[in-house]
Each structure stands twice: as structure tokens, then as C-alpha cells.
Design a protein around this motif. Structure first.
Motif, mmCIF file in Angstrom:
data_model
loop_
_atom_site.group_PDB
_atom_site.id
_atom_site.type_symbol
_atom_site.label_atom_id
_atom_site.label_comp_id
_atom_site.label_asym_id
_atom_site.label_seq_id
_atom_site.Cartn_x
_atom_site.Cartn_y
_atom_site.Cartn_z
ATOM 1 N N SER A 80 0.820 -1.214 0.000
ATOM 2 C CA SER A 80 0.000 0.000 0.000
ATOM 3 C C SER A 80 0.855 1.266 0.000
ATOM 4 N N GLU A 81 2.136 1.106 0.378
ATOM 5 C CA GLU A 81 2.987 2.290 0.450
ATOM 6 C C GLU A 81 3.861 2.466 -0.778
ATOM 7 N N SER A 82 3.788 1.552 -1.718
ATOM 8 C CA SER A 82 4.623 1.645 -2.903
ATOM 9 C C SER A 82 4.276 2.906 -3.673
ATOM 10 N N ALA A 83 5.295 3.447 -4.316
ATOM 11 C CA ALA A 83 5.067 4.688 -5.050
ATOM 12 C C ALA A 83 4.113 4.444 -6.212
ATOM 13 N N GLY A 84 3.159 5.294 -6.358
ATOM 14 C CA GLY A 84 2.237 5.190 -7.478
ATOM 15 C C GLY A 84 1.227 4.085 -7.366
ATOM 16 N N ALA A 85 1.168 3.419 -6.210
ATOM 17 C CA ALA A 85 0.218 2.321 -6.067
ATOM 18 C C ALA A 85 -1.203 2.860 -6.062
ATOM 19 N N PRO A 86 -2.096 2.136 -6.725
ATOM 20 C CA PRO A 86 -3.473 2.602 -6.747
ATOM 21 C C PRO A 86 -4.124 2.456 -5.389
ATOM 22 N N ALA A 87 -5.176 3.205 -5.200
ATOM 23 C CA ALA A 87 -5.909 3.109 -3.939
ATOM 24 C C ALA A 87 -6.490 1.709 -3.813
ATOM 25 N N GLN A 88 -6.548 1.234 -2.587
ATOM 26 C CA GLN A 88 -7.063 -0.117 -2.386
ATOM 27 C C GLN A 88 -8.422 -0.075 -1.726
ATOM 28 N N ALA A 89 -9.309 -0.929 -2.223
ATOM 29 C CA ALA A 89 -10.616 -1.054 -1.587
ATOM 30 C C ALA A 89 -10.431 -1.808 -0.281
ATOM 31 N N PRO A 90 -11.302 -1.580 0.680
ATOM 32 C CA PRO A 90 -11.187 -2.338 1.933
ATOM 33 C C PRO A 90 -11.298 -3.844 1.650
ATOM 34 N N TRP A 91 -10.651 -4.624 2.494
ATOM 35 C CA TRP A 91 -10.655 -6.076 2.267
ATOM 36 C C TRP A 91 -12.063 -6.642 2.365
ATOM 37 N N THR A 92 -12.923 -5.949 3.091
ATOM 38 C CA THR A 92 -14.294 -6.456 3.232
ATOM 39 C C THR A 92 -15.015 -6.462 1.878
ATOM 40 N N TRP A 93 -14.599 -5.557 0.980
ATOM 41 C CA TRP A 93 -15.191 -5.580 -0.362
ATOM 42 C C TRP A 93 -14.823 -6.888 -1.071
ATOM 43 N N SER A 94 -13.562 -7.235 -0.943
ATOM 44 C CA SER A 94 -13.115 -8.507 -1.543
ATOM 45 C C SER A 94 -13.858 -9.689 -0.921
ATOM 46 N N ALA A 95 -14.004 -9.631 0.395
ATOM 47 C CA ALA A 95 -14.750 -10.707 1.065
ATOM 48 C C ALA A 95 -16.181 -10.742 0.543
ATOM 49 N N GLY A 96 -16.737 -9.556 0.305
ATOM 50 C CA GLY A 96 -18.104 -9.482 -0.228
ATOM 51 C C GLY A 96 -18.194 -10.105 -1.618
ATOM 52 N N VAL A 97 -17.175 -9.824 -2.449
ATOM 53 C CA VAL A 97 -17.163 -10.416 -3.800
ATOM 54 C C VAL A 97 -17.100 -11.937 -3.700
ATOM 55 N N LEU A 98 -16.249 -12.428 -2.822
ATOM 56 C CA LEU A 98 -16.121 -13.889 -2.661
ATOM 57 C C LEU A 98 -17.421 -14.497 -2.142
ATOM 58 N N ALA A 99 -18.046 -13.784 -1.202
ATOM 59 C CA ALA A 99 -19.313 -14.280 -0.661
ATOM 60 C C ALA A 99 -20.383 -14.306 -1.756
ATOM 61 N N ALA A 100 -20.389 -13.270 -2.587
ATOM 62 C CA ALA A 100 -21.379 -13.221 -3.680
ATOM 63 C C ALA A 100 -21.142 -14.359 -4.666
ATOM 64 N N LEU A 101 -19.865 -14.606 -4.980
ATOM 65 C CA LEU A 101 -19.553 -15.718 -5.892
ATOM 66 C C LEU A 101 -19.983 -17.055 -5.284
ATOM 67 N N GLY A 102 -19.743 -17.184 -3.985
ATOM 68 C CA GLY A 102 -20.144 -18.421 -3.301
ATOM 69 C C GLY A 102 -21.645 -18.612 -3.331
ATOM 70 N N THR A 103 -22.381 -17.537 -3.075
ATOM 71 C CA THR A 103 -23.849 -17.627 -3.081
ATOM 72 C C THR A 103 -24.348 -17.974 -4.480
ATOM 73 N N ALA A 104 -23.767 -17.314 -5.478
ATOM 74 C CA ALA A 104 -24.164 -17.612 -6.862
ATOM 75 C C ALA A 104 -23.876 -19.070 -7.194
ATOM 76 N N SER A 105 -22.751 -19.575 -6.702
ATOM 77 C CA SER A 105 -22.392 -20.977 -6.969
ATOM 78 C C SER A 105 -23.423 -21.929 -6.373
ATOM 79 N N VAL A 106 -23.836 -21.628 -5.150
ATOM 80 C CA VAL A 106 -24.831 -22.492 -4.500
ATOM 81 C C VAL A 106 -26.137 -22.476 -5.296
ATOM 82 N N VAL A 107 -26.527 -21.285 -5.751
ATOM 83 C CA VAL A 107 -27.779 -21.179 -6.521
ATOM 84 C C VAL A 107 -27.656 -21.982 -7.824
ATOM 85 N N VAL A 108 -26.523 -21.809 -8.505
ATOM 86 C CA VAL A 108 -26.326 -22.536 -9.776
ATOM 87 C C VAL A 108 -26.355 -24.044 -9.523
ATOM 88 N N LEU A 109 -25.651 -24.474 -8.493
ATOM 89 C CA LEU A 109 -25.592 -25.908 -8.201
ATOM 90 C C LEU A 109 -26.972 -26.478 -7.909
#
Lengths: 349, 303
Positions: free
Chosen positions: A309-338
Motif C-alpha cells: 500500500s505504500e509503494s510509489a504510485g500504487a493505486p488506492a485499495q478497496a477495503p478487504w471487506t469488499w473482496s470478502a463481499g465479492v467472494l461471498a457473492a460468488l459463493g452464493t451464486a455458486s450455490v444457486v447454480v448448483l
């Protein structure tokens, strides 16, 4: 003709209970996958990072004890900051965290490959050969079927993530000879458990969902590679300073973000950065030799490893909870598809 | 009783698959007859607890179809109609896996798989990939996998569908042997009447989701008191003509005459005709309905 033809004989054996019936499916699936030499080779190659992790933890344990065993390679440690050399125990959790996260970074890559080798056939072949009536007309529920198939992916992924991590942790403890080590590093073990389970759950569900979408295993492989590689490429292309959302397009980046949060990696990188910055002057004057024994002509100083996060020119990072949310959404979609694709027999033919 | 069903009802949207189906089936080999869409497959799935029934209740081998579905599926062997296989396994692995799925230990399942594959005459092909089997072999493989745990009841859904005559005979011979020599209860669903007649002693005719007729085949194929199968020594056609002069309709069928006595005639008329024509009656027996007639009559009768 059989040598001794006894015709049909009645069988009086005992049948087992239902609770672990899914294990039969898992066992059969694992057996079938182990016939694939690519799977075996990938599993074998996944051992290497585990061995490196174990070796590092052993070295660290010996380093903490200032063991004489390290004498022949002591020069490797001479460039480390004085504070670290004087009191390595104060940094044990930091270096363990960094070692484990590096290990999981590599295993995440291997895991993606292993999943695409093991997973595509799991449901798609059953759909192609219409095996579901054979399963569901036996004392199995749909959840047993899903658990059994999921268990195959889980068995392989946990073999390259959790099991070596736990073994390495135990080896590290054993070589530390310090009961306080558990107090200092239990979070590493907990994070290893949590991250391994998250990877297994997420990749397992996703792959099963993909596998249920097609009767052609190659198409399933293509879907998985698409999710993994195309997501990574798209994320990289769209990445710009100030944009926080592009990393969310990358499946593995989302997993890595969650891992970093579990291990609190940013905090540990900061500690290391401070440590090296503080020791920079000391190090510059104290040693003229690099890690490989080459004279640095006075310009050497170990580069303070900056947190991402401190590297020069690094892009802003979304909170990790957003990533967790994406994973949770993918998991839910997987269950529905299955649940939609693998239907029970309660329907009209 | 092997199976007891009471007011079993199952609907799929606007389609009523089972409309208050009630029946009690005895032990032995039972045939389940009915035209397409009669509810045979739905009934079988209800028996196995594979579908959620809307109303009614049922018991299979004394177990409740709603609350003991898993126990029923453990005690029963099922051969589905569809062409279905476990992927990537040899014949013996297929059967052993099926055994493990019903709860057999791995070693027991493997040993038993070899035994039942010998029994269904697939011993030579046991190490071949199941996907390479012919239709008849796949059917016998499915039967092997259904009997691997020695079930008390074996349910076969259209077991001879799509098979050549030789394969069909083999499967029917297997079923007959399982039922008559090994004492296994069978429930065979089919729309092929000769298949059912070749194996079963009891039959249920389904239509529009309810029982239209049921009973022992021997009893359903009732003897007619005014119709006879009659064989004479001389010319059948000539004798048929003589009977026609006395108002008795007689029709040559294969090697005999099918005689239909009018209401005012008795069997004596036949003997008198033969005597006056110096003809010898070599055999005479009351005609019995065929299973096909029983089936068609059941379908024609208003429910």
C-alpha cells in the motif's frame, strides 16, 4: 466362466450409517483424480514451497536460539538490523506472518491449477453420463452428493495449503524450544486455518458450479481459466491511481486481500519497514558484504521492503471487506447454480 | 405386504401424476403395467422416497415412504430406466462403488461385486470400462449394482427398453431366477406385457395415476364359460362350417378353432356336431383372456 460358480449368494453383512456416506463419493473422486499424472505432478510441485516454509521456520528457530548450528552461515544474518539480531524473538510473529503469507501466495497459484485439473469432471461427467439417478436412487441426499464432490476439491486444496501449513507450524514450534512461541504465533495458525478454508470453500463451490453448467469438461476448464486469468488481466488493465475497484475483478486478488487481512500483513510489513529504516545507518557502516559474501563497496543496505500500500504510485485499495463481499457473492451464486443444475428426481420425466 | 399405498397423490403443476393411488402388493414378482404417462415412474419414485408426495401415505417393506426414505433406499435395489453410468470406472469398480454408496464396507463391496458380476454373466468384462459396454451389458451391470447389497426388494423401471431380443431374454431370465430361485421380491414396471407375463405372478395396471386393475395374473386371465379352444382330427374349416350351420361361431386360429357359443347353446352342441359329422374332437378347453386383453379392458373401463 468363474472357477467356482456358486450362482447368486445372499449377503448377510452389515450396512453402515448415513452420516458419512458423502465420504464414499469423495474417496472415489480422489482415487480417480490420482490416476491423472498431471494432478500428481502438481501435488508434488506444491511440496516445494512447503519445504521452503518449513526450512525457514527451522532456521528462524535456530536463529532465535543463536544456535551454533548456524555458525557456517552466520554471515547471512550479519546484514540484518542490529535490533533484529539482538532480539529476534520480538519479531518472530512478524517474520512468521511474512513467511506464511508468501507460502500461501504461491500455494494460491498452485491451488488454481490444481482446481482446474481436479474439478471440471466432478459434476459435468455425471451429467454427461446421467449418473445422478444412480446416486439419488441410493440412500444419499443431494447435500451428500454435493459434500462428496466438494470433498474431492477440498482434499486436494487442503493438502497443499492447510496440511503443510500446520506441519510447518509444528516444525517451527519444535525448533523454537520456547513455549511462548504459541502465544506469539497462534494468530498465524488461526489465519492459516481461516484462509485455507476460505480458499477451499470458495474455489470448491465455484468449480462445482462451473462443472454443473456444462457436460463438457473442457468448457468447464475454460470457464475456470476465464475467471482466473481474464479477471486478473482485466483487473491489471483497468488499474489506475485513484481507482479502488479494479482489483475486485481479479478472483485471486480478492483471495489475497482476504488473506492479508487475516494475517494483518500490512501491519507486519510496516514493522519490517520501520525496522530496516531504523537499522539502515547501522547496517551501512557495519558490513561490506552482501548476503552471498560479495563486497558491496559501501553502497549496500538491505532495501526496506515496502508494504504494497505504500509503494510509489500504487493505486488506492478497496477495503478487504469488499473482496470478502465479492467472494461471498460468488459463493452464493455458486450455490444457486448448483441447486438449479443438479436437481433431485422430483420432477416429471 | 410388500408395498402398501393409500390415497397417494402427486401433482406437477397442472399435471396430476398420481391421483389418490391406493394399492397393496403382495410379496413375489409384481408387474406394474400402464401406458406412457400412467404414473408408473412417479409411483416408483414415491416408493423410494425420491419425491415429495402431496397427500396420502405409503409403506415399503413396512417402512414409511415419507419419513424413512433413506432406510427404504438402503433396503431396496433400484434399476433406473435411463441409460446411466458412473463415469470413469470399470465394471467391477462400478458395482463396488454402488455397494459402498448403500453402506457396504469397501472390501465387502468389492468381493460382492465380483460375485454378482459372475451371476449376471459379466465376469469376463469386469475389468473393462463400463462406458464401453453394450446396451444389454449396461442393463445387466445396473442390475448387478442394484443387487450388490442383496436387497429384499428389487425395483426395475422398464428393464428391457431398447434391448435386442437376445439381451431382453437374458434380462428376463435373470429377473425370473432372482424371483423364483433366489426369493427376491421384484417390482417390474413395463409397458411390454410379455415381459411382465414372463416374470411376474401378480400385476397392477395403472392409468391416469390410479389403479385400474390388479391381481394374480392367473386369476385375471379368467376362463370364459362360452368360449372354447377346440381342436379336431379332420379339416378345421369344414367343422367350422358345420358349427356355423347350428348357429355356433367358430374361427380357425393357428392349429385350433376358437368357438363362441351363443346363449341358447351348450357344450353338447359341439359334441353332437362332431358325432353327426363323424369327426373326432381331440381337445377342448375354455378360452382364457390374454394379459393384453386384461390390460386393454382395464384401460377401457371407466375409472
Amino acid at each position: 466362466m468363474p472357477i467356482l460358480d456358486q450362482g447368486y449368494q445372499h449377503w448377510n453383512g452389515k450396512l453402515g450409517g448415513h452420516a458419512l456416506r458423502w465420504l464414499t463419493i469423495t474417496r472415489q473422486g480422489v482415487r480417480a483424480q490420482l490416476k491423472n499424472r498431471w494432478v500428481v505432478m502438481t501435488l508434488a510441485s506444491a511440496l516445494l514451497p512447503a519445504l521452503v516454509l518449513g526450512a525457514f521456520l527451522v532456521l528462524w528457530g535456530l536463529f532465535e536460539q543463536q544456535s551454533s548450528i548456524l555458525t557456517p552461515i552466520l554471515f547471512l544474518f550479519q546484514n540484518l538490523p542490529e535490533e533484529l539480531r539482538a532480539g529476534p524473538k520480538g519479531y518472530r510473529s512478524t517474520f512468521w506472518v511474512l513467511a506464511f503469507t508468501q507460502f500461501f501466495e504461491i500455494q494460491l497459484f498452485v491451488g488454481m491449477i490444481l482446481t482446474v485439473l481436479v474439478g471440471p469432471d466432478l459434476v459435468s461427467q455425471d451429467l454427461r453420463l446421467n449418473a445422478l439417478p444412480l446416486y439419488f436412487s441410493r440412500p444419499l441426499r443431494r447435500i451428500d452428493y454435493f459434500l462428496g464432490k466438494f470433498g474431492v476439491i477440498a482434499a486436494f486444496l487442503l493438502t497443499i495449503t492447510l496440511i503443510p501449513a500446520v506441519l510447518a507450524y509444528v516444525v517451527g514450534l519444535a525448533f523454537s524450544l520456547d513455549p511462548m512461541m504459541v502465544r506469539d504465533t497462534w494468530r498465524v495458525l488461526a489465519a492459516s486455518f481461516a484462509f485455507s478454508l476460505i480458499v477451499t470453500l470458495s474455489a470448491g463451490l465455484l468449480m462445482l458450479a462451473f462443472s454443473s453448467l456444462s457436460k463438457n469438461s473442457r468448457q468447464v476448464s475454460a470457464m475456470w481459466l476465464g475467471l482466473w486469468l481474464v479477471g486478473n488481466v482485466a483487473s491489471g488493465v483497468l488499474m489506475q491511481p485513484g481507482r479502488a475497484w479494479p482489483p475486485l475483478l481479479s478472483y485471486t486478488t480478492n483471495l489475497s486481500r482476504v488473506r492479508d487481512a487475516f494475517f494483518d500483513v500490512d501491519h507486519e510489513w510496516e514493522r519490517v519497514g520501520e525496522l530496516f529504516r531504523a537499522g539502515k545507518g547501522v547496517v551501512r557502516s557495519s558490513s561490506g558484504f552482501g548476503p552471498l559474501g560479495m563486497r558491496r563497496r559501501g553502497r549496500f543496505s538491505p532495501p526496506p521492503p515496502p508494504p504494497p500500500s505504500e509503494s510509489a504510485g500504487a493505486p488506492a485499495q478497496a477495503p478487504w471487506t469488499w473482496s470478502a463481499g465479492v467472494l461471498a457473492a460468488l459463493g452464493t451464486a455458486s450455490v444457486v447454480v448448483l441447486s438449479t443444475r443438479v436437481r433431485s428426481l422430483d420432477r416429471l420425466k | 405386504m410388500l408395498i402398501e399405498l393409500e390415497d397417494l397423490t402427486k401433482t406437477y403443476g397442472a399435471i396430476t401424476a398420481l391421483a389418490g393411488l391406493s394399492t397393496a402388493l403382495p410379496e413375489g414378482a409384481v408387474g406394474l403395467l400402464g401406458p406412457n404417462g400412467a404414473g408408473k415412474t412417479t409411483m416408483i419414485r414415491s416408493l423410494l422416497g425420491l419425491i415429495a408426495i402431496d397427500a396420502g401415505k405409503g409403506r415399503v417393506l413396512g417402512m414409511d415412504v415419507v419419513h424413512q426414505a433413506l432406510a427404504i433406499r438402503q433396503a431396496v435395489g433400484f434399476v433406473p430406466e435411463d441409460d446411466c453410468l458412473f463415469p470413469g470406472v470399470t465394471g467391477v469398480q462400478f458395482v463396488a462403488y454402488a455397494g459402498e454408496l448403500v453402506g457396504m464396507g469397501a472390501r465387502d463391496a468389492l468381493q460382492r461385486a465380483h460375485e454378482v458380476l459372475d451371476y449376471v454373466d459379466l465376469g469376463e468384462a469386469r475389468y473393462r470400462s463400463a462406458e464401453s459396454y453394450s446396451t444389454g451389458m449396461k442393463q445387466r451391470l445396473k442390475i448387478a449394482s442394484a443387487i450388490v447389497h442383496d436387497p429384499r426388494l428389487l425395483i426395475l423401471d422398464e428393464p428391457t427398453n431398447g434391448m435386442d431380443p437376445v439381451g431382453r431374454d437374458e434380462v428376463l431370465a435373470l429377473c425370473r431366477d432372482l424371483s423364483r430361485a433366489k426369493g427376491m421380491n421384484l417390482l417390474i414396471s413395463s409397458h411390454l406385457l410379455p415381459d411382465v407375463e414372463a416374470v411376474c405372478e401378480y400385476v397392477v395396471v395403472l392409468g391416469k395415476g390410479r389403479v385400474l386393475a390388479q391381481g394374480r395374473i392367473a386369476e385375471l386371465k379368467q376362463a370364459h364359460d362360452r368360449q372354447f379352444e377346440l381342436r379336431v382330427r379332420g379339416d378345421q374349416r369344414r367343422f367350422a362350417g358345420l358349427l356355423a350351420e347350428r348357429g355356433v361361431r367358430a374361427e380357425p386360429v393357428n392349429d385350433h378353432l376358437l368357438v363362441d357359443l351363443p346363449p341358447d347353446s351348450t357344450v353338447a352342441t359341439l359334441w353332437e356336431t362332431a358325432e353327426s359329422a363323424a369327426e373326432q374332437i381331440r381337445s377342448m378347453r375354455p378360452r382364457r383372456s390374454t394379459l393384453e386383453e386384461v390390460f386393454l379392458r382395464a384401460l377401457e373401463e371407466p375409472s
